[in-house]
Every structure is written in C-alpha cells, then in structure tokens.
Enzyme design. Structure first.
Site, short mmCIF file in Angstrom:
data_model
loop_
_atom_site.label_atom_id
_atom_site.label_comp_id
_atom_site.label_asym_id
_atom_site.label_seq_id
_atom_site.Cartn_x
_atom_site.Cartn_y
_atom_site.Cartn_z
N PHE A 150 -4.20 -11.88 10.07
CA PHE A 150 -5.31 -12.48 9.29
C PHE A 150 -5.21 -14.01 9.29
O PHE A 150 -5.65 -14.66 8.34
CB PHE A 150 -5.31 -11.91 7.86
CG PHE A 150 -5.63 -10.43 7.86
CD1 PHE A 150 -6.92 -9.98 8.05
CD2 PHE A 150 -4.62 -9.49 7.73
CE1 PHE A 150 -7.22 -8.62 8.10
CE2 PHE A 150 -4.90 -8.13 7.77
CZ PHE A 150 -6.20 -7.69 7.95
N GLY A 191 -2.56 2.32 6.79
CA GLY A 191 -3.29 2.47 8.05
C GLY A 191 -4.75 2.90 7.89
O GLY A 191 -5.37 3.30 8.85
N TYR A 208 0.27 -10.44 8.10
CA TYR A 208 -0.40 -11.67 7.64
C TYR A 208 -0.89 -12.52 8.82
O TYR A 208 -1.95 -13.13 8.75
CB TYR A 208 0.54 -12.47 6.74
CG TYR A 208 0.75 -11.79 5.41
CD1 TYR A 208 -0.32 -11.56 4.55
CD2 TYR A 208 2.02 -11.37 5.00
CE1 TYR A 208 -0.14 -10.92 3.33
CE2 TYR A 208 2.20 -10.73 3.78
CZ TYR A 208 1.12 -10.51 2.96
OH TYR A 208 1.29 -9.87 1.75
N ASP A 235 4.90 -14.59 0.93
CA ASP A 235 6.29 -14.38 1.36
C ASP A 235 6.34 -13.02 2.03
O ASP A 235 6.26 -11.99 1.35
CB ASP A 235 7.23 -14.40 0.16
CG ASP A 235 7.61 -15.81 -0.23
OD1 ASP A 235 7.81 -16.64 0.68
OD2 ASP A 235 7.69 -16.09 -1.43
N GLY A 268 -4.85 -2.14 2.98
CA GLY A 268 -4.12 -3.42 2.96
C GLY A 268 -5.08 -4.58 3.15
O GLY A 268 -5.01 -5.59 2.44
N VAL A 311 0.87 -1.18 0.00
CA VAL A 311 0.00 0.00 0.00
C VAL A 311 0.91 1.23 0.00
O VAL A 311 1.92 1.26 0.73
CB VAL A 311 -0.91 0.00 1.25
CG1 VAL A 311 -1.70 1.29 1.37
CG2 VAL A 311 -1.85 -1.21 1.22
#
Ligand SMILES: CC(C)(COP(=O)(O)OP(=O)(O)OC[C@H]1O[C@@H](n2cnc3c(N)ncnc32)[C@H](O)[C@@H]1OP(=O)(O)O)[C@@H](O)C(=O)NCCC(=O)NCCS
Length: 174
Positions: free
Chosen positions: A149, A106, A146, A136, A110, A100
């Site tokens: 999530f 923020g 990551y 990656d 993303g 981003v």
C-alpha cells in the site's frame, strides 16, 4: 464458515461487549494486546482501538490501534523532508497494531481495516496536525503488506514505515 462472514462488516471503537478472548490472528503479541491491554490503553488515552465486527456479532474479525507520535525530520527521505519546515520533530499518527483473525485473512479485511485507519487519520488532521502515518511492522510479512500500500521505510529503520498525509489525502480525494 465463520458466522460474521455473512454479515455486513462494521468498524467501531472497542467496547466491553466485544469478545476479545476469542481473537486469534496467529501472532501472540497481537492476540495478547487485544485480550489484555487494549481496554486499559483506551482508558488511559494511550491508544484508541477500533474493531471490525459483523453488524450483529460480538466476534472480532480484526482490529487496529491509533496513537499520536512524532518523527524526527532526519528519518524522512530527503524528497519528503524538503517540502517541510526545518523543525526537528514532526507530528505524525501511529498505527501501532493491525491484525485480522486467522479464519478471516486473505478476504480483503486487512485492506478494509487499513483504509478505515488511514481515512480516520486524515479526518483527525482537521483538528490536530500530522504529516504522516507511521506503522511498526512486526515482521517481513507485515512489512510486505504495508509496502503493498505504498508505505516507505523510514531512514535507518527496516520495519518502521510511513505514508505522507498528503498522499493519503490524494487517495481519498482523487
Ligand atoms: C497482514 C494482515 C493484516 C493482512 O490482512 P488480510 O486480511 O489477510 O489481507 P487482505 O486480504 O486485506 O489483503 C489486501 C491486499 O494486501 C495484499 N497482502 C496481504 N498480505 C500481504 C503480505 N503479507 N504481503 C504483501 N501483500 C499482502 C493482498 O494480496 C491484497 O492485495 P490486493 O488488494 O492487491 O488484492 C493479516 O494477514 C494479519 O493480521 N496477519 C497477522 C498479524 C500481522 O502480521 N499484522 C501486521 C501488522 S504488525
């Protein structure tokens, strides 16, 4: 305030009219890729690049890339591997890059890009099989993004993570 912040954001395949030169996410390798490499990789079918733009703007707010990949079954944690047949290699989909622009970080872009990428990966499995999405992470900060999530590191890798496709399916059908 950045111009496209006022516009409805849309995600489209990278095209010649998009302004790649101005993209600045603070990570040189990710800037270099969109400026110099992404177009060629699309032509050669190495990676598909999708860009987040305002609906009337050529400025790139963010981007991600998708490619086919494979994962060795021994790199998947046992609780995931035991639900799969014992083929040595499993088909998977790679989010090779996701970034981003510095001025837009923020604000949820993303997450918006990642959700779009995961949805696209899931839809693609109707045509080509894939048991997981692999990412990656470039550094610890990206890894933390990551993990936020629910991505899990592959066995013996610290910065290569995965999310089973069945979990992604659950996200979108719940
Ligand atoms: C990492 C990056 C993609 C995050 O994008 P962003 O637009 O700033 O993040 P968002 O505003 O969409 O954040 C979405 C969620 O992730 C969380 N999050 C964002 N960055 C995080 C990080 N580094 N670690 C943990 N969580 C993070 C946010 O708190 C937010 O949580 P919520 O949904 O529960 O409120 C972006 O900062 C970036 O491009 N950085 C430079 C390039 C890079 O590191 N790319 C990573 C792939 S290699």
């Amino acid at each position: 305030m950045p111009e496209s912040f006022h516009l409805k954001p849309v995600i489209k395949p990278l095209g010649k009219h998009h302004d790649r030169a101005a993209f600045d996410c603070g990570v040189e390798a990710l800037q270099h890729y969109i400026r110099e490499q992404a177009g060629q990789d699309m032509q050669r079918k190495i990676a598909a690049t999708f860009v987040l733009v305002g609906d009337t703007s050529a400025a790139i707010v963010g981007y991600y890339t998708l490619s086919s990949t494979s994962v060795n079954i021994v790199e998947l944690p046992e609780q995931v591997a035991r639900k799969l047949p014992r083929y040595p290699m499993m088909p998977a989909t790679l989010i090779g890059r996701l970034a981003v622009g510095r001025h837009y970080q923020g604000r949820g872009y993303g997450k918006f890009l990642l959700a779009d990428a995961l949805r696209r990966c899931l839809i693609a499995t109707e045509q080509v099989g894939s048991v997981a999405v692999i990412v990656d992470a470039k550094d610890d900060k990206a890894k933390a993004f990551y993990e936020h999530f629910q991505f899990i590191p592959l066995v013996n890798y610290s910065h290569r993570l995965f999310l089973p496709m069945v979990v992604i399916e659950d996200y979108f059908t719940r």
